[in-house]
Design an enzyme around this catalytic site. Structure first.
Site, PDB file in Angstrom:
ATOM      1  N   PRO A 163       0.578  -1.179  -0.161  1.00 43.29           N
ATOM      2  CG  PRO A 163      -0.302  -1.606   2.498  1.00 43.29           C
ATOM      3  CD  PRO A 163       0.672  -1.889   1.292  1.00 43.29           C
ATOM      4  CG  ASN A 164      -0.161   4.255   1.766  1.00 40.25           C
ATOM      5  OD1 ASN A 164      -1.063   4.850   0.683  1.00 40.25           O
ATOM      6  ND2 ASN A 164      -0.234   4.016   2.264  1.00 40.25           N
TER       7      ASN A 164
ATOM      8  NE  ARG B 258       4.186   7.070   1.553  1.00 38.38           N
ATOM      9  CZ  ARG B 258       4.034   5.186   2.054  1.00 38.38           C
ATOM     10  NH1 ARG B 258       4.382   4.637   1.635  1.00 38.38           N
ATOM     11  NH2 ARG B 258       3.996   4.587   3.353  1.00 38.38           N
TER      12      ARG B 258
ATOM     13  CE1 TYR C 214       9.270   4.763   2.648  1.00 36.29           C
ATOM     14  CE2 TYR C 214       6.771   6.723   2.469  1.00 36.29           C
ATOM     15  CZ  TYR C 214       8.219   5.028   2.948  1.00 36.29           C
ATOM     16  OH  TYR C 214       7.666   4.808   4.240  1.00 36.29           O
TER      17      TYR C 214
ATOM     18  CG  ASN D 129       8.288  -1.982  -0.261  1.00 33.26           C
ATOM     19  OD1 ASN D 129       7.624  -2.150   1.218  1.00 33.26           O
ATOM     20  ND2 ASN D 129       8.564  -1.170  -0.228  1.00 33.26           N
TER      21      ASN D 129
ATOM     22  CB  ALA E 278       2.008  -0.058   6.293  1.00 30.35           C
TER      23      ALA E 278
ATOM     24  CG  ASP F 141      -0.141 -17.423   7.400  1.00 27.81           C
ATOM     25  OD1 ASP F 141       0.918 -17.033   8.613  1.00 27.81           O
ATOM     26  OD2 ASP F 141      -1.279 -16.970   8.260  1.00 27.81           O
TER      27      ASP F 141
ATOM     28  CD  GLU G   8      10.906  -7.716   5.141  1.00 29.72           C
ATOM     29  OE1 GLU G   8      11.451  -9.021   5.379  1.00 29.72           O
ATOM     30  OE2 GLU G   8      10.797  -6.758   5.628  1.00 29.72           O
TER      31      GLU G   8
ATOM     32  CG  HIS H 239      11.158  -2.341   3.440  1.00 30.03           C
ATOM     33  ND1 HIS H 239      10.070  -1.974   3.433  1.00 30.03           N
ATOM     34  CD2 HIS H 239      11.444  -3.698   4.450  1.00 30.03           C
ATOM     35  CE1 HIS H 239       9.471  -2.993   4.393  1.00 30.03           C
ATOM     36  NE2 HIS H 239      10.596  -4.518   4.647  1.00 30.03           N
TER      37      HIS H 239
ATOM     38  CB  SER I  91      13.530   4.706   4.515  1.00 30.71           C
ATOM     39  OG  SER I  91      11.900   3.470   5.344  1.00 30.71           O
TER      40      SER I  91
ATOM     41  NE  ARG J  24      11.090   5.794   7.954  1.00 29.26           N
ATOM     42  CZ  ARG J  24       9.381   5.696   7.222  1.00 29.26           C
ATOM     43  NH1 ARG J  24       9.707   4.708   6.466  1.00 29.26           N
ATOM     44  NH2 ARG J  24       8.803   6.610   7.343  1.00 29.26           N
TER      45      ARG J  24
HETATM   46  C1  DQA Z   1       8.016   1.306   3.666  1.00 26.51           C
HETATM   47  C2  DQA Z   1       8.858   0.849   5.075  1.00 26.51           C
HETATM   48  C3  DQA Z   1       7.379   0.455   5.338  1.00 26.51           C
HETATM   49  O1  DQA Z   1       7.086   0.742   6.747  1.00 26.51           O
HETATM   50  C4  DQA Z   1       6.192   2.044   4.681  1.00 26.51           C
HETATM   51  O2  DQA Z   1       5.214   1.705   5.563  1.00 26.51           O
HETATM   52  C5  DQA Z   1       6.529   1.414   3.539  1.00 26.51           C
HETATM   53  C6  DQA Z   1       7.282   1.508   2.594  1.00 26.51           C
HETATM   54  C7  DQA Z   1       9.758   1.264   2.524  1.00 26.51           C
HETATM   55  O3  DQA Z   1       9.763   0.881   1.121  1.00 26.51           O
HETATM   56  O4  DQA Z   1      10.780   1.746   3.152  1.00 26.51           O
HETATM   57  O5  DQA Z   1       4.970   1.982   3.170  1.00 26.51           O
HETATM   58  O6  DQA Z   1       8.347  -0.817   2.952  1.00 26.51           O
END
Ligand code: DQA
Length: 150
Positions: A16-17, A24, A29, A80, A83, A93, A104, A106, A108, A113
Site C-alpha cells: 500500500p501507498n 510521498r 522514499y 515490499n 505498511a 502466511d 523483502e 524496503h 527506507s 525509523r
Molecule cells: C516501506 C517502509 C514501511 O514502514 C512503510 O510503511 C512503507 C514503505 C519502505 O519501503 O521503506 O510504506 O516498506
C-alpha cells in the site's frame, strides 16, 4: 517451483501507498515513481535474462491473492509489503505457501525509523531483507535472486 520453464520468472509485489512514490515523503522514499522503479527492474531483468512481472495493491487481500496465484508459477519473489510488513500475518502466511527464494525490500531503513517499523512479519520467512538502499534495493534483490535460481 516452476522447474520446467526455460526462462526464470520473478514476481515483484508492492504494498500500500507505494503507488504514490515520487509524491510521498521523498525524504524517506526518494523522488522516483513506482512506474520508473518497475521499468528499471524490468530493464535489469532483460539484461539478466529473467522475466519479471510487477503488481501493486493497497489491499491486503489482493496482495494475498497475488501471492497465492504465484504458487508453482514463479521462481522467486521480491516483496515490499510496505505498511503491511508490520501488521500482516495474512501476507506472512501467504509467503509461506511459496517454496522459492523471497527477498523483502524496503526503500527506507525500517530499523532506523519509528519503533513500530522495526518488526517485520515477513523477515523470518524471507530468504533475505534489503532495507534502506532506495530503489537500488530492488535491483540488488533481482540480481541476488537471478543468481540463486540460475
Ligand atoms: C516501506 C517502509 C514501511 O514502514 C512503510 O510503511 C512503507 C514503505 C519502505 O519501503 O521503506 O510504506 O516498506
Amino acid at each position: 517451483m516452476a522447474q520446467t520453464q526455460q526462462v526464470k520468472r520473478i514476481l515483484v509485489i508492492h504494498g500500500p501507498n507505494l503507488n504514490m512514490l515520487g509524491k510521498r515523503e521523498p525524504e524517506h522514499y526518494g523522488s522516483q515513481s513506482l512506474g520508473a522503479i518497475d521499468r528499471s527492474i524490468k530493464d535489469r531483468a532483460r539484461e539478466l535474462g529473467v522475466e519479471v512481472s510487477a503488481f501493486q495493491s493497497n489491499h491486503e487481500g489482493e496482495l494475498v491473492e497475488a501471492i497465492q496465484a504465484a504458487v508453482g508459477q514463479i521462481d522467486g519473489l521480491i516483496i515490499n509489503p510496505a505498511a503491511f510488513t508490520h501488521t500482516s500475518v495474512a501476507i506472512r502466511d501467504a509467503v509461506l505457501l511459496l517454496d522459492v527464494p523471497v527477498v523483502e525490500v524496503h526503500l527506507s531503513n525500517i530499523h532506523k525509523r519509528e519503533p513500530f517499523r522495526h518488526h517485520s512479519y515477513i523477515a523470518d520467512v524471507a530468504t533475505a531483507q534489503i532495507t534502506g538502499l532506495g530503489p537500488a534495493g530492488y535491483i540488488y534483490a533481482l540480481e541476488a535472486l537471478a543468481e540463486m535460481i540460475a
